[in-house]
Every structure is written in structure tokens, then in C-alpha cells.
Design an enzyme around this catalytic site. Structure first.
Site, short mmCIF file in Angstrom:
data_model
loop_
_atom_site.label_atom_id
_atom_site.label_comp_id
_atom_site.label_asym_id
_atom_site.label_seq_id
_atom_site.Cartn_x
_atom_site.Cartn_y
_atom_site.Cartn_z
CB ILE A 1 -16.49 -15.54 -0.08
CG1 ILE A 1 -14.96 -15.71 -0.22
CG2 ILE A 1 -17.21 -16.79 -0.54
CD1 ILE A 1 -14.35 -16.78 0.68
CG ASN B 1 -20.35 -16.06 2.87
OD1 ASN B 1 -19.31 -16.62 2.55
ND2 ASN B 1 -20.42 -14.74 3.07
NE ARG C 1 -15.51 -7.81 4.52
CZ ARG C 1 -14.86 -7.33 5.57
NH1 ARG C 1 -14.77 -6.03 5.73
NH2 ARG C 1 -14.31 -8.13 6.45
CB THR D 1 -10.93 -12.38 0.63
OG1 THR D 1 -10.24 -13.01 1.70
CG2 THR D 1 -11.75 -13.40 -0.12
CG LEU E 1 -6.92 -23.22 23.99
CD1 LEU E 1 -8.24 -22.64 23.51
CD2 LEU E 1 -7.01 -24.74 24.02
CE1 TYR F 1 -13.18 -18.90 10.23
CE2 TYR F 1 -11.44 -20.43 9.63
CZ TYR F 1 -12.46 -19.59 9.26
OH TYR F 1 -12.76 -19.41 7.94
CE LYS G 1 -15.94 -20.71 8.87
NZ LYS G 1 -17.10 -20.25 8.09
#
Ligand SMILES: NC(=O)c1ccc[n+]([C@@H]2O[C@H](COP(=O)([O-])OP(=O)(O)OC[C@H]3O[C@@H](n4cnc5c(N)ncnc54)[C@H](O)[C@@H]3O)[C@@H](O)[C@H]2O)c1
Length: 435
Positions: free
Chosen positions: A227, A279, A225, A376, A288, A342, A346
């Protein structure tokens, strides 16, 4: 999810009102076509104008060069049928793209050439137009300065137009084609304010520009699904055979964090593959102070550790001129409150690109896209305030679409992109964050 505000600005009364009170005016971006539909003005002087003229000639672009510009003879040599542009021409003489070779700018005093070329021409750029500045590496004061120019012009040009700087290493002049084609075409609709570096390569594979990935086998993770599904569709449009991987609803149903996932994939692709797109990704947001270890670790495992392990297992199986493309995120560049886990994963992906790129052999490349606000399911579930801020806080005043990320990946994936290695290109409409 539809962008109701953008629709509102197209209505007669509401549109005028939003304009009067200075609210953002997103234009409908042109997408889809791989060629440039309109006149291109080519200017500047340096070692790249001839190569740019050759690309424009191959594209069959309707073009012009500046009056009394040395580019005119280079264009003729490249077989480009360029008309003469006089800066005094009526204002309705407009252009779909401006391409300026700034590689000949050797001193700070010569940076005025940018003002001289763009001042009389920038207002002539049509909606969804393109500006591409070609430069050398950032190894001199003047060449480094080009970034301030392109990033600022990207912020002021408006009407859906984009501005990029393409830095071409000495000896990489013959690798310009795929990048200039992509950046001039509507396929780069949501890419702006970027700096792309092109490095020399021995590889010059023959390319069918309509189906550049014909005969190539690709793996796309997280392709059920969002992207990932769009990436798989665009790669198939370009001729690739795509194996879609996801936890469910895909050709290979697999959790990429499973201990044996790399071996399972190596077995599946024992006869080789040409392209890996990492992906699949997850977020587990929390500040945090409130983040237990399992919540920290989940995005690290999916977004970073699994791509590292799968790359290790599949790299020996990647065929000549193979491609690895990673999906990073603007958060990995700018940072984001509530996303320490995250953003770490990345930014780590960018580290993977930067450390692996110089080591790769056999014409293999690795690059990353860093999407900004993309429409999205993930962004549709954001609170309205955060969603609206995400949509408007960029030069194009709107969110991107999954296809914008997919088109950028298809450019990296092309066999013609041999000189594009180690780049991280943001697909963010030139977001104000982390710019
Ligand atoms: N949507 C955005 O605005 C945005 C912005 C920046 C970056 N990204 C990145 O783009 C990529 C795709 O995002 P999206 O918005 O389409 O997300 P999405 O959640 O719609 O799709 C991600 C897909 O990855 C799959 N996946 C997750 N964990 C997996 C695992 N362990 N094994 C196999 N598959 C797994 C999911 O099942 C899902 O189908 C992600 O890496 C995301 O971090 C998205």
C-alpha cells in the site's frame, strides 16, 4: 493476486450458474479518472444544493434536476446547465450519480423526502455509479437518521455503485469541492457506506485539480512495497515530491521504532515538509492467551508509538496547510480474533486523529484511512477460506486494491481538503464487519 472467483462470474456458463444459485456477482470497478463520466441528477432542498450545483458546474458535469424541484433555480444561479428530469421518463434514462441535499430535512416526518427522491431514481444508477447524500451535523433526530438510510442503500444498490453521507457543518458550505469531486469520481471505487464530516475553514488555496500536490513535499513511511508504494506513486502523480521511507529499498532507510528516528527525520526535513503519511505497519497475530509481551509490543511500537513520536517531532516543521494522514485498519474499528495487539494499535491511531484534529493550527489537518480487505502480499498469504470470506463479505463483493487506499489518502492530502479534519474513512467496500 488475481480474484479467480470474480473472473469465473464473467464466463458465460459459470457466470449464469453463479447468478442462478445466488452467489455474489462482483463487477469490475471503474478506477483512475478524477472526473465523473455521465449524467448527474441533483435533488433535495436545503443549504447545500447551491454549493453542490457549483461543484457540478465546475466539473462540467452533464446534469439534471428533478421536475418542480427548488434545486432548478439554485442550479441556474450556480451556472449549472441542468435539464429537467421527469420521474416518468423511460427506464433507459439513466444516471452516473445521484446527489441529494437532505440538509433541509428538519423533522422525522420529512424523511419521506428520501423515499420520494430515490424510489424512482435508484434503479437508474449505472454500474460503478455514485450516490452522495448531503446533510447537516447529526444534532437532530432527522439528521441522525440519514446514516441508517445511506448505509442500507449502500448494501442494496449493487453493480459496483457506492453510497456516502457527507455531513457539512454550518459555515463549511464552501469546503465541499474536494470531497464531492472525490466521492463522485472513480477514484473512490472501494469507499462505500461512509460518513464524512466537513468543518469550516478559513483556507481556500487555489488548486490545480490535475496536479493538486504540485510543489508539496511528502514523507511516506513503509513505502518500499504494498500500500505504501502505491500511496507514493499516487502522490507523485498528483505532483508531490515524495520521500519514501522503509527499512530497506527506499530513499530513507530507517527503522521508525529506533530511538533516534524522530530526530533523524526532523534533521532531514529541517526546511519543512507538507505531508506525512504514517503507513508502515506490521501484524503479529496470536490469541491473547498465547501472546508474550514482545509479540504484543512489536505492532504497538511500529503502528502507534512511532507515528506518535514522529508526529511530535515533525509537527513544528509542517508548513501551512500541512497534512497528516494515518493508516488505521478495519480491525481497529471492528476488532478481530488473534489481533488484540494490532487492533489496539490501530484503534490508538484513530485516537491520535481524534485528539489532535481539534488542536491543529495554520490550516493543518489530520485524518485516517481504515482499509478493509486489500489485495496485497499480506492478504495473498491468508488461508483460502479466510481470504474468500474477506473478499466477499462487503457490499462490493471483492477485495480492494492498494490504489484505492492511496486515492483516499490523496483526497485527504489535497490543499482543497482544508475542511476535512478528524475523519476516519474506511476503504473497505462497506465491509459487513464493524459496520
Ligand atoms: N493489506 C491490508 O489488507 C491492510 C488492511 C488494513 C490495514 N492495512 C495497513 O496498511 C499499511 C500497509 O500495509 P501493507 O499491506 O502494504 O503491508 P506490507 O507489509 O506490504 O508493507 C508495510 C511496509 O512497512 C514497512 N515497515 C514495517 N516496519 C517498519 C519499521 N519499523 N520501519 C520502517 N518501515 C517499516 C515494511 O518494510 C513494509 O515495506 C499498514 O499500516 C497495515 O497495517 C493493510
Amino acid at each position: 493476486m488475481s480474484d479467480r472467483y470474480a473472473q469465473l462470474t464473467k464466463l458465460p456458463v459459470a457466470g449464469t450458474l453463479t447468478k442462478r444459485i445466488g452467489l455474489p456477482q462482483p463487477v469490475t470497478l471503474e478506477r483512475g479518472s478524477s472526473t465523473i463520466d455521465g449524467r448527474v441528477l441533483l435533488g433535495g432542498s436545503g443549504r447545500l444544493a447551491g454549493a453542490a450545483a457549483r461543484v457540478l458546474a465546475q466539473l462540467g458535469a452533464d446534469s439534471a434536476t428533478a421536475l418542480d424541484d427548488p434545486v432548478r433555480s439554485l442550479a441556474a444561479d450556480a451556472g449549472l446547465d441542468a435539464a429537467v428530469f421527469n420521474p416518468e421518463a423511460p427506464a433507459d434514462r439513466r444516471f452516473k450519480a445521484l446527489v441529494f441535499d437532505a440538509s433541509g430535512i428538519a423533522s422525522s416526518a420529512q424523511l419521506v423526502e428520501l423515499q420520494r427522491f430515490f424510489h424512482p431514481t435508484v434503479r437508474r444508477v449505472l454500474p460503478s455509479g455514485r450516490v452522495v447524500v448531503l446533510g447537516g451535523l447529526a444534532d437532530s433526530v432527522a439528521q441522525r437518521a440519514l446514516e441508517g438510510f445511506t448505509r442500507s442503500l449502500g448494501k442494496e444498490i449493487g453493480r459496483g455503485a457506492t453510497v456516502q453521507l457527507v455531513r457539512v457543518s454550518p459555515g463549511a458550505e464552501d469546503q465541499l469541492d474536494s470531497t464531492v469531486r472525490f466521492l463522485l469520481s472513480p477514484r473512490s471505487a472501494y469507499v462505500s457506506g461512509q460518513v464524512v464530516t466537513i468543518t469550516p475553514s478559513e483556507r481556500h488555496p487555489a488548486v490545480d485539480w490535475q496536479r493538486p500536490l504540485a510543489g508539496r513535499l511528502a514523507l511516506v513511511t513503509g513505502a518500499a512495497r504494498g500500500i505504501g508504494a502505491s500511496i507514493a506513486d499516487v502522490l507523485e502523480r498528483d505532483g508531490a515530491e515524495v520521500v519514501r521511507l522503509d527499512v530497506a529499498g527506499a530513499d530513507i532507510e530507517l527503522d521508525i521504532t529506533a530511538a533516534d528516528a524522530p530526530e533523524t527525520l526532523a534533521r532531514h526535513f529541517k526546511d519543512g515538509l507538507d505531508l506525512i503519511v504514517h503507513n508502515a505497519g506490521v501484524t503479529k497475530d496470536r490469541t491473547l492467551a498465547k501472546m508474550p509481551e514482545d509479540r504484543w509490543q512489536s505492532p504497538m511500537e511500529v503502528n502507534l508509538i512511532a507515528p506518535e513520536r514522529i508526529t511530535d517531532a515533525l509537527l513544528p516543521l509542517l508548513r501551512e496547510d500541512g497534512r497528516i494522514v494515518c493508516v488505521s485498519s478495519m480491525s481497529g474499528i471492528a476488532g478481530n480474533a488473534g489481533q488484540t495487539n494490532y487492533a489496539t494499535s490501530k484503534a490508538g491511531i484513530i485516537g491520535l486523529v481524534e485528539t489532535l484534529a481539534p488542536k491543529l493550527e495554520r490550516g493543518i489537518t489530520i485524518n485516517a484511512v481504515a482499509p478493509g480487505f486489500i489485495e496485497t502480499q499480506m492478504t495473498a498469504s491468508m488461508p483460502i477460506g479466510v481470504r474468500e470470506a474477506g473478499r466477499r463479505m462487503n457490499s462490493l463483493r471483492q477485495g480492494g486494491l492498494p490504489v484505492d487506499v492511496a486515492e483516499t489518502i490523496a483526497w485527504f492530502a489535497s490543499p482543497a481538503s482544508a475542511g476535512v479534519n478528524g475523519n476516519v474513512v474506511r476503504v473497505c467496500g462497506q465491509s459487513l464487519l464493524g459496520a
